[in-house]
Design a protein around this motif. Structure first.
Motif, PDB file in Angstrom:
ATOM      1  N   THR A  75       1.525   0.262  54.244  1.00 20.66           N
ATOM      2  CA  THR A  75       2.111   0.897  53.051  1.00 20.66           C
ATOM      3  C   THR A  75       2.878  -0.058  52.144  1.00 20.66           C
ATOM      4  O   THR A  75       2.818   0.062  50.917  1.00 20.66           O
ATOM      5  N   HIS A 174       4.324  10.674  46.000  1.00 17.49           N
ATOM      6  CA  HIS A 174       4.709   9.821  47.130  1.00 17.49           C
ATOM      7  C   HIS A 174       4.320   8.394  46.775  1.00 17.49           C
ATOM      8  O   HIS A 174       3.739   8.142  45.722  1.00 17.49           O
ATOM      9  N   ASP A 178      -0.005  10.403  52.760  1.00 19.74           N
ATOM     10  CA  ASP A 178       0.368  11.052  54.014  1.00 19.74           C
ATOM     11  C   ASP A 178      -0.221  12.454  54.019  1.00 19.74           C
ATOM     12  O   ASP A 178      -0.617  12.971  52.972  1.00 19.74           O
ATOM     13  N   CYS A 252      11.195  10.738  61.531  1.00 20.39           N
ATOM     14  CA  CYS A 252       9.880  11.269  61.925  1.00 20.39           C
ATOM     15  C   CYS A 252       9.949  12.755  62.244  1.00 20.39           C
ATOM     16  O   CYS A 252       9.063  13.534  61.875  1.00 20.39           O
ATOM     17  N   MET A 255      10.164  14.779  59.093  1.00 19.97           N
ATOM     18  CA  MET A 255       8.922  14.811  58.317  1.00 19.97           C
ATOM     19  C   MET A 255       7.841  15.669  58.965  1.00 19.97           C
ATOM     20  O   MET A 255       7.111  16.388  58.273  1.00 19.97           O
ATOM     21  N   TYR A 256       7.713  15.597  60.292  1.00 15.99           N
ATOM     22  CA  TYR A 256       6.532  16.173  60.933  1.00 15.99           C
ATOM     23  C   TYR A 256       6.809  17.376  61.823  1.00 15.99           C
ATOM     24  O   TYR A 256       5.863  18.016  62.280  1.00 15.99           O
ATOM     25  N   THR A 262       6.559  20.059  51.398  1.00 11.55           N
ATOM     26  CA  THR A 262       7.057  18.750  50.977  1.00 11.55           C
ATOM     27  C   THR A 262       8.367  18.923  50.216  1.00 11.55           C
ATOM     28  O   THR A 262       8.573  19.929  49.542  1.00 11.55           O
ATOM     29  N   ASP A 266      11.431  13.416  50.724  1.00 10.19           N
ATOM     30  CA  ASP A 266      10.463  12.875  51.690  1.00 10.19           C
ATOM     31  C   ASP A 266      10.230  11.379  51.512  1.00 10.19           C
ATOM     32  O   ASP A 266      10.079  10.637  52.486  1.00 10.19           O
ATOM     33  N   LYS A 267      10.187  10.928  50.250  1.00 11.43           N
ATOM     34  CA  LYS A 267       9.914   9.505  49.993  1.00 11.43           C
ATOM     35  C   LYS A 267      11.028   8.625  50.544  1.00 11.43           C
ATOM     36  O   LYS A 267      10.769   7.575  51.135  1.00 11.43           O
ATOM     37  N   ALA A 270      10.796   8.656  54.331  1.00 10.46           N
ATOM     38  CA  ALA A 270       9.655   7.868  54.810  1.00 10.46           C
ATOM     39  C   ALA A 270       9.964   6.375  54.814  1.00 10.46           C
ATOM     40  O   ALA A 270       9.429   5.626  55.646  1.00 10.46           O
ATOM     41  N   TYR A 273      11.203   5.058  58.307  1.00  7.14           N
ATOM     42  CA  TYR A 273      10.302   4.742  59.423  1.00  7.14           C
ATOM     43  C   TYR A 273       9.143   3.820  59.049  1.00  7.14           C
ATOM     44  O   TYR A 273       8.494   3.265  59.945  1.00  7.14           O
ATOM     45  N   THR A 274       8.884   3.616  57.748  1.00 10.19           N
ATOM     46  CA  THR A 274       7.816   2.675  57.368  1.00 10.19           C
ATOM     47  C   THR A 274       8.343   1.284  57.005  1.00 10.19           C
ATOM     48  O   THR A 274       7.605   0.305  57.113  1.00 10.19           O
TER      49      THR A 274
END
Length: 311
Positions: A75, A174, A178, A252, A255-256, A262, A266-267, A270, A273-274
């Motif tokens: 990403t 985003h 995802d 995580c 998000m999940y 959404t 969220d961005k 994210a 964890y990214t």
């Protein structure tokens, strides 16, 4: 019903629509990605040159660093380039590949963290049987299991999205592809797919998190029987693992572990964890681990002496 797909590319909204903010983000995240690459490569180099690879803990730490590099590389480079681009587009095929990569490496990281917790449990709670239980053959099988588990999880996610029709609009709020943002663009009812996606991701995230919590609780309770020196050393290594688990699993889970919805946040979540977790992992493991610090010191001393001899 025939699967009609008129969308050949998607357009990212990115982190911000403000040009000045994007320029600042470009500098910041370029630095972050450089730290991710250098930090994790240094961990891998230290483990190989410091003769730490024989230890199961460092065996898995080496592959955690490798996965962190791959995970962020799915990403981060695209996001950084898009920060200065007028058109933030990605092809349909590229989007599906990115979705696969995010879930493949993300899920593999979850499983590696779980295996590392089991390794610490065996080392502290069953020290006399440690080398028998965690021999190289079993470590290789557990590592293979993490990759296979990550592959199965991600292939299910992609298979669920690929069979959906996309006929416009094609704008994703985003900075990468995802599941939840992409599902919003499908021109069909995605409630059932959303439930399956949440069940797939949520079961892995929550199940692994519960296993990790139980493992570290048992470890912390068993430390009461250890000597002060043994307790200090165990807390040093387990403390770094627990810190990584909290930083990674918190976002995580947010998000999940929820229905197919959404949020504007969220961005930002994210990014943790990214980008943030892969960047902090090398710092956490080196700052709180005397063995890694000693191996790094030897590596630098060897490098200095080698350069001195060359002169």
């Amino acid at each position: 019903m025939e699967n009609i797909n008129n969308v050949t590319e998607f357009v990212f909204w990115g982190l911000s629509q403000n040009l000045e903010v994007e320029e600042v983000c470009f500098v910041v995240f370029s630095c972050f990605y450089t730290v991710i690459l250098l930090g994790n490569l240094l961990i891998m180099l230290t483990i190989y040159t410091g003769n730490l690879f024989k230890s199961p803990m460092y065996f898995f730490l080496n592959y955690l660093s490798f996965v962190d590099i791959c995970y962020s590389s799915v990403t981060a480079p695209k996001m950084i380039v898009d920060l200065l681009a007028k058109s933030k587009t990605i092809s349909y095929e590229g989007c599906m590949l990115q979705l696969f990569g995010v879930h493949f490496f993300g899920c593999t990281e979850i499983f590696i963290l779980t295996v590392m917790a089991y390794d610490r449990y065996v080392a502290i709670c069953r020290p006399l049987h440690y080398m028998t239980i965690m021999d190289r053959d079993k470590c290789n099988k557990m590592l293979l299991g993490t990759w296979v588990g990550g592959f199965l999880h991600s292939i299910i996610q992609v298979a669920l999205v690929v069979q959906l029709p996309f006929c416009g609009p094609n704008e994703i709020d985003h900075y990468f592809c995802d599941v939840h943002p992409v599902l919003k663009l499908a021109c069909t009812d995605t409630r059932i797919v959303g439930v399956v996606v949440t069940a797939n991701s949520g079961t892995i995230a929550l199940g692994s998190f519960v296993i990790l919590l139980i493992s570290y609780t048992v470890i912390l309770v068993s430390l009461r029987k250890q000597s002060p020196e043994g307790r200090r050393k165990a807390l040093s290594t387990c403390g770094s693992h627990i810190a990584v688990v909290i930083i990674f699993f918190g976002p995580c889970t947010f998000m999940y572990m929820r229905p197919d919805t959404t949020f504007s946040e969220d961005k930002m979540v994210a990014i943790f964890y990214t980008i943030i977790t892969p960047m902090l992992n090398p710092l956490i493991y080196t700052m709180r681990n005397a063995e890694v610090k000693a191996a790094m010191k030897k590596l630098w001393v060897k490098k200095v002496f080698s350069e001195a001899n060359d002169k």
